[in-house]
Design an enzyme around this catalytic site. Structure first.
Site, mmCIF file in Angstrom:
data_model
loop_
_atom_site.group_PDB
_atom_site.id
_atom_site.type_symbol
_atom_site.label_atom_id
_atom_site.label_comp_id
_atom_site.label_asym_id
_atom_site.label_seq_id
_atom_site.Cartn_x
_atom_site.Cartn_y
_atom_site.Cartn_z
ATOM 1 N N GLY A 43 0.003 2.209 -2.194
ATOM 2 C CA GLY A 43 0.690 1.169 -2.957
ATOM 3 C C GLY A 43 -0.168 0.564 -4.065
ATOM 4 O O GLY A 43 0.357 0.120 -5.090
ATOM 5 N N GLU A 100 -1.515 9.084 2.452
ATOM 6 C CA GLU A 100 -0.338 8.915 3.318
ATOM 7 C C GLU A 100 -0.110 10.020 4.339
ATOM 8 O O GLU A 100 0.537 9.776 5.361
ATOM 9 C CB GLU A 100 0.932 8.753 2.475
ATOM 10 C CG GLU A 100 1.027 7.437 1.730
ATOM 11 C CD GLU A 100 0.363 7.448 0.362
ATOM 12 O OE1 GLU A 100 -0.330 8.441 0.026
ATOM 13 O OE2 GLU A 100 0.539 6.459 -0.364
#
Ligand code: QUE
Length: 339
Positions: free
Chosen positions: A120, A143
């Protein structure tokens, strides 16, 4: 008094000398991006879009360790376990809307990355017009380690990096240095931490010219040294073929990549390869829409709650993936997640 009443705002937004200054202010959580911060950032950028007092925007992280360590995957996991899938979707939708707003912002948007920028955090920096890295910058899209996938528009920007660097970064989650970030074009300028205050004063005084005035030669890139091996081994679009190339290569570098990939969610690796294959020919808006659809499928796969548990909540770093190997992943099940 409650903690909340004592707490400082999690995003500081102020205008001075023509600069709209944003500070991510949750240093104990390495400035990880929660829904409230997304709202505050969105509101500030909306207010400043037409404000003649704002000529350019800067964004930085408080606390000296991180720009932003990622999204609030702890909260997403809690939503999933509580069956509150609409809340999880609302988080991703507002995050990706902010990513698009940054990409389309009509004024210069200068990210000052002086520490960790992952997931993010990459979404708050990479879409901006200018990305400054100090010697303390560490970038990654990690991720696959939590069985998510590189999102925040990564399906758009990673396939557009030189050669096969994007797929390499997406699958391995490799943490890269400031020199690597410049080499891969994830960063635009290298400015030492000691010169950041002078840079900020210069941006207020003379605008973007201050970037060139403060930029130093980028440090050496390890990624550049591995580039030929990366382009060769990560040339295929599917994970089994990439693993086969790494096994055939057999040197110390290839073995290290195989060790890394063996720790990632096999399902997530296969989803990620297909995502970047598709994103290579799509617009950013279409990539973000594809990623939002994909989150609905990926967060309800048991690997996601398990990955966040093992890497972020319990920090035991021992995720039990199902299926446990890439060989056992059903390609049809991966394709079905893109429906
Ligand atoms: C992989 C990831 C993330 C991660 C660790 C991984 C990620 C993320 C966080 C994170 C970091 C600090 C926090 C927080 C979450 O860790 O995406 O709440 O305070 O956001 O191995 O993808």
């Amino acid at each position: 008094m409650s903690d909340a009443a004592l707490a400082e705002p999690t995003v500081l937004a102020e205008v001075a000398n023509g600069v709209g200054r944003l500070v991510l202010n949750r240093p104990k959580a390495l400035n990880a991006l929660d829904l409230d911060m997304i709202r505050l950032l969105t509101e500030a950028l909306e207010a400043w879009r037409e404000d003649p007092a704002v000529r350019l925007v800067t964004i930085e992280g408080a606390g000296g360790r991180a720009f932003c360590a990622g999204g609030d995957v702890r909260a997403i996991r809690a939503f999933v376990l509580a069956g509150e899938l609409d809340a999880a979707e609302a988080f991703f939708a507002s995050e990706y809307r902010l990513n698009r707003m940054i990409a389309e912002y009509p004024k210069p948007y200068v990210a000052l990355i002086d520490g960790i920028s992952m997931g993010g955090g990459m979404g708050l920096s990479i879409h901006g017009s200018h990305r400054v890295v100090t010697e303390h910058a560490v970038m990654a899209m990690p991720e696959t380690a939590i069985a998510l996938f590189p999102d925040i528009g990564a399906s758009y920007f990673l396939p557009r990096l030189p050669g096969r660097l994007g797929l390499y970064l997406a699958l391995t989650g490799a943490r890269i240095s400031p020199g690597d970030a410049i080499y891969a074009r994830l960063a635009t300028h290298h400015v030492p931490r000691a010169a950041l205050e002078s840079l900020k004063a210069g941006l207020a005084r003379s605008g973007l010219a201050a970037l060139e005035a403060h930029a130093h030669r980028p440090p050496e890139s390890l990624l550049a040294q591995a580039r030929a091996a990366i382009d060769d081994c990560f040339a295929p679009d599917t994970v089994p073929e990439i693993l086969a190339r790494l096994e055939a290569r057999g040197d110390a570098w290839a073995k290290a990549q195989l060790d890394t990939l063996a720790r990632m969610s096999p399902t997530s690796l296969c989803v990620t390869a297909e995502l970047l294959r598709r994103g290579a020919t799509m617009s950013l808006a279409d990539c973000l829409a594809m990623e939002l659809r994909l989150t609905r499928k990926v967060i309800v796969h048991p690997d996601f709650a398990e990955g966040v548990r093992a890497q972020v909540v319990d920090k035991t770093r021992d995720p039990k993936w199902r299926p446990a190997t890439v060989a056992e992943v059903d390609p049809a099940a991966i394709l079905a997640m893109f429906d």
